[in-house]
Motif scaffolding. Structure first.
Motif, PDB file in Angstrom:
ATOM      1  N   LEU A 344       0.836  -1.203   0.000  1.00 46.00           N
ATOM      2  CA  LEU A 344       0.000   0.000   0.000  1.00 46.00           C
ATOM      3  C   LEU A 344       0.872   1.256   0.000  1.00 46.00           C
ATOM      4  CD1 LEU A 344      -2.812   1.224   0.108  1.00 46.00           C
ATOM      5  CD2 LEU A 344      -2.713   1.072   2.603  1.00 46.00           C
ATOM      6  N   PHE A 345       1.959   1.238   0.768  1.00 52.85           N
ATOM      7  CA  PHE A 345       2.872   2.378   0.767  1.00 52.85           C
ATOM      8  C   PHE A 345       3.491   2.593  -0.614  1.00 52.85           C
ATOM      9  CE2 PHE A 345       7.463   3.320   0.891  1.00 52.85           C
ATOM     10  CZ  PHE A 345       7.392   4.673   1.174  1.00 52.85           C
ATOM     11  N   LEU A 346       3.893   1.509  -1.275  1.00 48.90           N
ATOM     12  CA  LEU A 346       4.471   1.643  -2.610  1.00 48.90           C
ATOM     13  C   LEU A 346       3.466   2.220  -3.594  1.00 48.90           C
ATOM     14  CD1 LEU A 346       6.499  -1.698  -2.846  1.00 48.90           C
ATOM     15  CD2 LEU A 346       7.367   0.614  -2.418  1.00 48.90           C
ATOM     16  N   LEU A 347       2.193   1.831  -3.440  1.00 50.69           N
ATOM     17  CA  LEU A 347       1.161   2.383  -4.306  1.00 50.69           C
ATOM     18  C   LEU A 347       1.018   3.889  -4.092  1.00 50.69           C
ATOM     19  CD1 LEU A 347      -1.176   2.124  -6.310  1.00 50.69           C
ATOM     20  CD2 LEU A 347      -2.661   1.510  -4.377  1.00 50.69           C
ATOM     21  N   MET A 348       0.960   4.319  -2.817  1.00 51.25           N
ATOM     22  CA  MET A 348       0.850   5.741  -2.526  1.00 51.25           C
ATOM     23  C   MET A 348       2.106   6.486  -2.968  1.00 51.25           C
ATOM     24  SD  MET A 348      -2.140   6.037  -1.359  1.00 51.25           S
ATOM     25  CE  MET A 348      -1.955   7.768  -0.994  1.00 51.25           C
ATOM     26  N   ALA A 349       3.271   5.871  -2.794  1.00 45.32           N
ATOM     27  CA  ALA A 349       4.511   6.505  -3.230  1.00 45.32           C
ATOM     28  C   ALA A 349       4.504   6.707  -4.746  1.00 45.32           C
ATOM     29  CB  ALA A 349       5.708   5.670  -2.801  1.00 45.32           C
ATOM     30  N   PHE A 350       3.990   5.705  -5.479  1.00 49.04           N
ATOM     31  CA  PHE A 350       3.915   5.846  -6.929  1.00 49.04           C
ATOM     32  C   PHE A 350       2.974   6.985  -7.322  1.00 49.04           C
ATOM     33  CE2 PHE A 350       1.728   4.810 -10.913  1.00 49.04           C
ATOM     34  CZ  PHE A 350       2.815   4.814 -11.781  1.00 49.04           C
ATOM     35  N   LEU A 351       1.841   7.095  -6.652  1.00 50.01           N
ATOM     36  CA  LEU A 351       0.911   8.186  -6.951  1.00 50.01           C
ATOM     37  C   LEU A 351       1.539   9.545  -6.698  1.00 50.01           C
ATOM     38  CD1 LEU A 351      -2.450   6.787  -5.514  1.00 50.01           C
ATOM     39  CD2 LEU A 351      -1.774   6.966  -7.915  1.00 50.01           C
ATOM     40  N   GLU A 352       2.374   9.635  -5.667  1.00 53.25           N
ATOM     41  CA  GLU A 352       3.005  10.905  -5.337  1.00 53.25           C
ATOM     42  C   GLU A 352       4.143  11.246  -6.298  1.00 53.25           C
ATOM     43  OE1 GLU A 352       2.585  13.341  -3.139  1.00 53.25           O
ATOM     44  OE2 GLU A 352       0.712  12.522  -2.408  1.00 53.25           O
ATOM     45  N   ILE A 353       4.924  10.236  -6.656  1.00 56.84           N
ATOM     46  CA  ILE A 353       6.122  10.491  -7.467  1.00 56.84           C
ATOM     47  C   ILE A 353       5.793  10.512  -8.951  1.00 56.84           C
ATOM     48  CG2 ILE A 353       8.442   9.643  -8.002  1.00 56.84           C
ATOM     49  CD1 ILE A 353       8.525   8.371  -5.286  1.00 56.84           C
ATOM     50  N   ALA A 354       4.705   9.864  -9.365  1.00 52.34           N
ATOM     51  CA  ALA A 354       4.388   9.720 -10.790  1.00 52.34           C
ATOM     52  C   ALA A 354       4.371  11.056 -11.534  1.00 52.34           C
ATOM     53  CB  ALA A 354       3.055   8.988 -10.951  1.00 52.34           C
ATOM     54  N   PRO A 355       3.691  12.104 -11.039  1.00 56.04           N
ATOM     55  CA  PRO A 355       3.706  13.363 -11.805  1.00 56.04           C
ATOM     56  C   PRO A 355       5.113  13.917 -12.010  1.00 56.04           C
ATOM     57  CG  PRO A 355       1.978  13.402 -10.138  1.00 56.04           C
ATOM     58  CD  PRO A 355       2.812  12.200  -9.866  1.00 56.04           C
ATOM     59  N   ILE A 356       5.970  13.773 -10.986  1.00 59.82           N
ATOM     60  CA  ILE A 356       7.342  14.283 -11.115  1.00 59.82           C
ATOM     61  C   ILE A 356       8.096  13.502 -12.187  1.00 59.82           C
ATOM     62  CG2 ILE A 356       9.487  14.706  -9.868  1.00 59.82           C
ATOM     63  CD1 ILE A 356       7.873  14.849  -7.304  1.00 59.82           C
ATOM     64  N   LEU A 357       7.986  12.180 -12.135  1.00 61.41           N
ATOM     65  CA  LEU A 357       8.689  11.348 -13.109  1.00 61.41           C
ATOM     66  C   LEU A 357       8.151  11.571 -14.519  1.00 61.41           C
ATOM     67  CD1 LEU A 357       8.970   7.985 -11.118  1.00 61.41           C
ATOM     68  CD2 LEU A 357      10.657   9.802 -11.333  1.00 61.41           C
ATOM     69  N   PHE A 358       6.844  11.689 -14.647  1.00 65.73           N
ATOM     70  CA  PHE A 358       6.256  11.877 -15.976  1.00 65.73           C
ATOM     71  C   PHE A 358       6.704  13.202 -16.589  1.00 65.73           C
ATOM     72  CE2 PHE A 358       2.485   8.954 -14.811  1.00 65.73           C
ATOM     73  CZ  PHE A 358       3.270   7.859 -15.112  1.00 65.73           C
ATOM     74  N   LYS A 359       6.787  14.255 -15.751  1.00 67.62           N
ATOM     75  CA  LYS A 359       7.208  15.544 -16.279  1.00 67.62           C
ATOM     76  C   LYS A 359       8.658  15.499 -16.756  1.00 67.62           C
ATOM     77  CE  LYS A 359       5.674  19.426 -14.922  1.00 67.62           C
ATOM     78  NZ  LYS A 359       5.369  20.676 -14.228  1.00 67.62           N
TER      79      LYS A 359
END
Length: 520
Positions: A344-359
């Motif tokens: 669950l933590f990895l899922l939330m971490a992905f949601l948080e980091i995804a916009p930064i990585l995508f940009k």
């Protein structure tokens, strides 16, 4: 306005740049509402992404979709933050008066629920604002679809902030998702703690109960023996009465009817038994009553002991119920369901980091160039020359950009104007002062008496002989210091001030007058 999908090559005039689609004029109410809702939702997503809508309205559809997805991620994180924090605040502030499972089954505490929602909204707003800042302040990378090491290092502070937010969001959601399992584990731990703690007091209660029950058994035995003795005495009387009646009826004993010698003996025997029974009743009944009172007292002690034991267990239960806080639940989930919480933590971490990585992964789009263009136009309009460019330096090395390295032409021009004016004013002031000084000097040469005031006691160097005039003048002084201080106070602000020389002349004149009076 309908969108014309037929776009001619090299002709952008046919592209629909209008920001937001409008419902057709002949559309029904539901269609108009759908278009209105769509535009509102898109506006919220753009706001969440921190995008400049004035620039975005001139960008192609792909840029709009990209910013909408980024804004949707930020908004979804804020919603999860609200749910997570509200549940966490409810656990923190909710009353805990029983064990875990009983507390979970208890009705919702209204005041705590309202407080949790209120603080949850505040926390969600904070997370939303922070995520919006992280996403909007994250650059566009090097314009390539790959992410190199330098981009990772540059984004590391934002990534660490996103990971911290992910931890804060995931833990309350974790304990809510596994609430049933956690309640069961906590219930077992609470009961085990109560039992282990109760053992320290149990032997004290057991010894007291055993002593009371032993005493109770002894008193019951004594009471029953005395009651049996009275019962036996009463039974003998009844038996003797039956034998007497039988003797009188002639059916037993001597077989003689009426009251004969045998009947008389049995009657005497009956009277004797009655006397003995009355004596026993008079003696044993108070003792039985006293014993019963003691038994009642012991019964009350047993009830009091049971109530005390129950109260002690209630206290332990209340203390155990407090072992049901947020931190305890997080530790229990980490201890028994580590991998579930980690996922669950990895899922939330992905949601948080995804916009930064995508940009960092996306190629440069028209929006990025237009954003850089409007920055350069703003700097140019304010006369600021900054050497920062959209792309990285050619040598691949990062260059630290500082505010002092920029050239501020507008500020420099204003500085030169203001400083030049002050310098001119300074030079003009010096010229005016010099001119005034020359004029005063010429006036003094032409009319010196205008600037000289005689001492009232001295006329052309001669002393005034009149003592009455001298004593009448309030400026008579006894010393040069007193004279100077007095004249300084009296003549403040006047065009002419007496000096030390005037004071000395005044004192000399007063001395001459005094000597003359003495000789006369």
């Amino acid at each position: 306005m309908a969108v014309d999908n037929k776009l001619k090559l090299g002709d952008l005039d046919d592209y629909n740049y209008e920001f937001g689609e409008e419902a057709p004029n002949d559309a029904d109410t539901f269609t108009r509402f759908r278009y209105w809702l769509q535009n509102k939702v898109e506006g919220i997503l753009y706001f969440a992404a921190g995008v400049d809508t004035q620039l975005l309205q001139n960008c192609p559809h792909s840029d709009r979709v990209k910013e909408q997805c980024i804004g949707g991620t930020v908004l979804a994180t804020a919603v999860l933050a609200f749910l997570s924090s509200s549940y966490a605040f409810y656990i923190v502030f909710s009353p805990k008066v029983s064990l875990a499972i009983e507390t979970a089954k208890a009705p919702i505490h209204l005041f705590t629920c309202v407080a949790a929602i209120f603080f949850g909204l505040i926390w969600a707003a904070m997370i939303f604002n922070l995520d919006r800042f992280i996403v909007s302040s994250t650059g566009h990378g090097n314009g390539k679809e790959s992410i190199d090491r330098s981009e990772i290092f540059q984004a590391m502070p934002r990534i660490l902030m996103a990971l911290l937010i992910a931890v804060v969001l995931s833990k309350p959601l974790e304990i809510k998702i596994m609430a049933t399992e956690i309640d069961s584990e906590l219930q077992d731990e609470q009961k085990a703690w109560i039992d282990s703690t109760e053992k320290e007091y149990r032997h004290v209660f057991d010894e007291r109960q055993k002593a009371i029950e032993t005493r109770k058994s002894e008193l019951i035995k004594q009471r029953d023996e005395k009651k049996a003795e009275l019962t036996l005495s009463d039974e003998r009387i009844i038996q003797q009465q039956q034998e007497l009646q039988c003797e009188i009826d002639g059916t037993c004993g001597s077989k003689q009817k009426d009251f004969g010698p045998a009947a008389k003996n049995k009657k005497d025997r009956l009277e004797s038994l009655k006397q003995i029974s009355e004596a026993k009743h008079a003696s044993l009944e108070p003792e039985i009553k006293s014993t019963q009172e003691q038994l009642d007292g012991l019964e009350g002690e047993l009830k009091s002991l049971a109530a005390e034991r129950k109260a002690n267990r209630d206290v332990l239960t209340e203390q155990a119920a407090k072992k049901n806080g947020l931190i305890k639940r997080i530790l229990t989930a980490h201890e028994h369901y580590f991998w579930s919480g980690t996922l669950l933590f990895l899922l939330m971490a992905f949601l948080e980091i995804a916009p930064i990585l995508f940009k960092m992964m996306l190629r440069l789009s028209p929006y990025d160039y237009m954003q850089e263009n409007i920055k350069q136009k703003t700097l140019a309009a304010k006369g600021i020359d900054l050497n920062e460019q959209l792309d990285s330096p050619a040598d691949g090395k990062d260059k630290n950009i500082e505010l002092k390295d920029a050239k501020y032409y507008e500020a420099d021009l204003l500085k030169e104007n203001q400083v030049g004016k002050l310098k001119i004013e300074q030079e003009l002031t010096k010229v005016a002062q010099q001119e005034f000084l020359e004029r005063v000097r010429a006036d003094i040469k032409n009319n010196p008496s205008k600037y000289i005031r005689q001492n009232p006691l001295v006329e052309d160097g001669a002393t005034v002989a009149s003592s009455s005039d001298a004593t009448g003048w309030k400026g008579i002084r006894n010393s040069v210091t007193e004279c100077a201080e007095s004249l300084k106070t009296e003549n403040a602000g006047k065009s002419y001030n007496y000096g030390i020389g005037d004071c000395m002349k005044s004192i000399a004149a007063m001395k001459a007058i005094s000597d003359k009076n003495k000789s006369a």
